[in-house]
Design a protein around this motif. Structure first.
Motif, short mmCIF file in Angstrom:
data_model
loop_
_atom_site.label_atom_id
_atom_site.label_comp_id
_atom_site.label_asym_id
_atom_site.label_seq_id
_atom_site.Cartn_x
_atom_site.Cartn_y
_atom_site.Cartn_z
N ALA A 139 2.71 -0.05 -8.50
CA ALA A 139 3.67 -0.03 -7.40
C ALA A 139 5.02 0.48 -7.87
N ARG A 140 5.81 0.97 -6.93
CA ARG A 140 7.17 1.43 -7.25
C ARG A 140 8.08 0.28 -7.64
N GLY A 141 7.89 -0.88 -7.00
CA GLY A 141 8.73 -2.04 -7.29
C GLY A 141 7.97 -3.31 -6.99
N VAL A 142 8.66 -4.30 -6.44
CA VAL A 142 8.03 -5.60 -6.15
C VAL A 142 7.82 -5.78 -4.64
N GLY A 143 7.94 -4.70 -3.90
CA GLY A 143 7.57 -4.72 -2.50
C GLY A 143 8.65 -5.24 -1.58
N GLY A 144 8.21 -5.52 -0.37
CA GLY A 144 9.08 -5.94 0.72
C GLY A 144 8.26 -5.84 1.99
N ILE A 145 8.79 -5.13 2.99
CA ILE A 145 8.03 -4.86 4.20
C ILE A 145 8.16 -3.39 4.55
N LEU A 173 9.84 12.05 -4.36
CA LEU A 173 9.63 13.49 -4.26
C LEU A 173 8.18 13.85 -3.93
N VAL A 174 7.24 13.00 -4.31
CA VAL A 174 5.83 13.34 -4.13
C VAL A 174 5.22 12.70 -2.88
N TYR A 175 5.61 11.43 -2.58
CA TYR A 175 4.89 10.68 -1.57
C TYR A 175 5.71 10.25 -0.36
N ASP A 176 7.00 10.12 -0.49
CA ASP A 176 7.77 9.48 0.57
C ASP A 176 7.72 10.29 1.87
N ARG A 177 7.32 9.64 2.95
CA ARG A 177 7.15 10.29 4.25
C ARG A 177 8.50 10.75 4.82
N GLY A 178 9.55 9.94 4.64
CA GLY A 178 10.85 10.29 5.17
C GLY A 178 11.44 11.52 4.49
N GLU A 215 0.83 -1.21 0.00
CA GLU A 215 0.00 0.00 0.00
C GLU A 215 0.87 1.27 0.00
N TYR A 216 1.92 1.27 0.82
CA TYR A 216 2.72 2.48 0.99
C TYR A 216 3.50 2.83 -0.27
N PHE A 217 4.04 1.83 -0.95
CA PHE A 217 4.88 2.09 -2.12
C PHE A 217 4.10 2.08 -3.43
N TYR A 218 2.80 2.28 -3.34
CA TYR A 218 1.94 2.39 -4.52
C TYR A 218 1.95 3.84 -5.00
N ILE A 219 1.98 4.04 -6.31
CA ILE A 219 2.03 5.38 -6.90
C ILE A 219 0.68 5.68 -7.55
N PRO A 220 -0.18 6.42 -6.87
CA PRO A 220 -1.54 6.61 -7.38
C PRO A 220 -1.60 7.21 -8.78
N HIS A 221 -0.77 8.21 -9.07
CA HIS A 221 -0.89 8.86 -10.37
C HIS A 221 -0.37 8.00 -11.52
N ARG A 222 0.33 6.90 -11.19
CA ARG A 222 0.76 5.95 -12.21
C ARG A 222 -0.07 4.66 -12.18
N GLY A 223 -0.82 4.48 -11.11
CA GLY A 223 -1.64 3.29 -11.00
C GLY A 223 -0.84 2.01 -10.89
#
Length: 290
Positions: free
Chosen positions: A194-200, A260-265, A184-192
């Motif tokens: 995920a950023r990659g293949v996940g993890g934790i 740049l758009v979503y990352d909380r850190g 859920e966290y690494f999903y990019i809404p404007h691209r529909g």
């Protein structure tokens, strides 16, 4: 809530130890690649306090133009001070802890790593772990996720299997919960997508048992090298050409958009005055958009 001086020292010491392990392992991998291996450039970073006083800092270790790593950064920091109004509101909303406005002090320590590879067959990767303290409560956060531009299912399976093994030591429910959070966290809404293949991924993790939670976050960090290094060793000698490089650069554009758009850190680091170069270390050296 006590000041937790001993716990803070142990946590920041562990993040520095993990940093040293990873830097040594990456340098060994570079050496194995042959001629002119890349080296890490290490610089001190400082957090800018509004009044000009001491607000902590850390180490930024970046290798550019290596044989295996095109750009990799391994940063550690320990920072402290007072949260601004926006950060106070965000923390209170996420954690439900009262009193942020009355006493906005905070302390945070962690490690953050991002690797962008020379060979497009080698996956990019991100990892971070951290401890956060306020007078109102403490918690841990972080995780690790794989970002290949050319996916190999067996690599994805290995990466996730190592994450699961280390999570399972602390409870059978942790891996599925934190895997779903990463998806859920690494999903990019404007691209529909995920950023990659996940993890934790996890944040605001506090069971009330600091020792147990610290042991868990150490295992999250410890899992990184055995999850990732075998993938690089398997792929770094594979041939590639213009098409693979193009796919890599386009995928890096996706990675940059997310950070740049979503990352909380990224948002927290910039809003609280940490060294901008260290915060933006995660960005790739080259990228393209189509």
């Amino acid at each position: 809530m006590s000041e937790m001086l001993e716990e803070k020292a142990r946590a920041s010491g562990w993040f520095r130890e993990l940093r040293d392990r990873i830097v040594a392992a990456f340098e060994t991998l570079e050496d194995s690649a042959g001629a002119a291996p890349g080296v890490f450039e290490v610089t001190q970073t400082r957090r800018a306090a509004p009044d000009g006083g001491d607000a902590g800092g850390g180490l930024m270790s970046v290798m550019r133009g290596g044989q295996v790593f095109e750009k990799v950064g391994v940063n550690v920091s320990t920072v402290y001070g007072e949260l601004g109004a926006r950060a106070q509101a965000a923390m209170a909303a996420r954690t439900g802890l009262p009193g942020m406005a009355e006493d906005p002090r905070f302390w945070a320590s962690g490690i953050s790593l991002v690797a962008h590879m020379q060979n497009p067959h080698c996956p990019a990767v991100h990892m971070n772990t951290r401890m956060f303290w306020t007078p109102h409560g403490w918690w841990f956060g972080g995780g690790s996720d794989l970002n290949p531009c050319l996916e190999y299912p067996e690599d994805t399976l290995h990466f996730h299997a190592v994450q699961k093994e280390h999570c399972d030591r602390h409870g059978a429910d942790l891996y599925p919960r934190f895997k779903a959070w990463a998806d859920e966290y690494f999903y990019i809404p404007h691209r529909g997508r995920a950023r990659g293949v996940g993890g934790i991924f996890l944040d605001d993790h506090c069971t009330g048992d600091w020792e147990a939670d610290f042991a868990f976050i150490r295992d999250v960090g410890t899992a990184f090298l055995p999850a990732y290094l075998p993938l690089v060793e398997r792929r770094m000698g594979m041939g590639w050409g213009e098409d693979e490089r193009d796919a890599q650069l386009v995928h890096r554009g996706l990675y940059a958009e997310y950070n740049l758009v979503y990352d909380r850190g990224t948002k927290f680091g910039l809003e609280t005055g940490h060294d901008a170069n260290a915060v933006l270390m995660s960005l790739p050296p080259l990228a393209k958009w189509i």
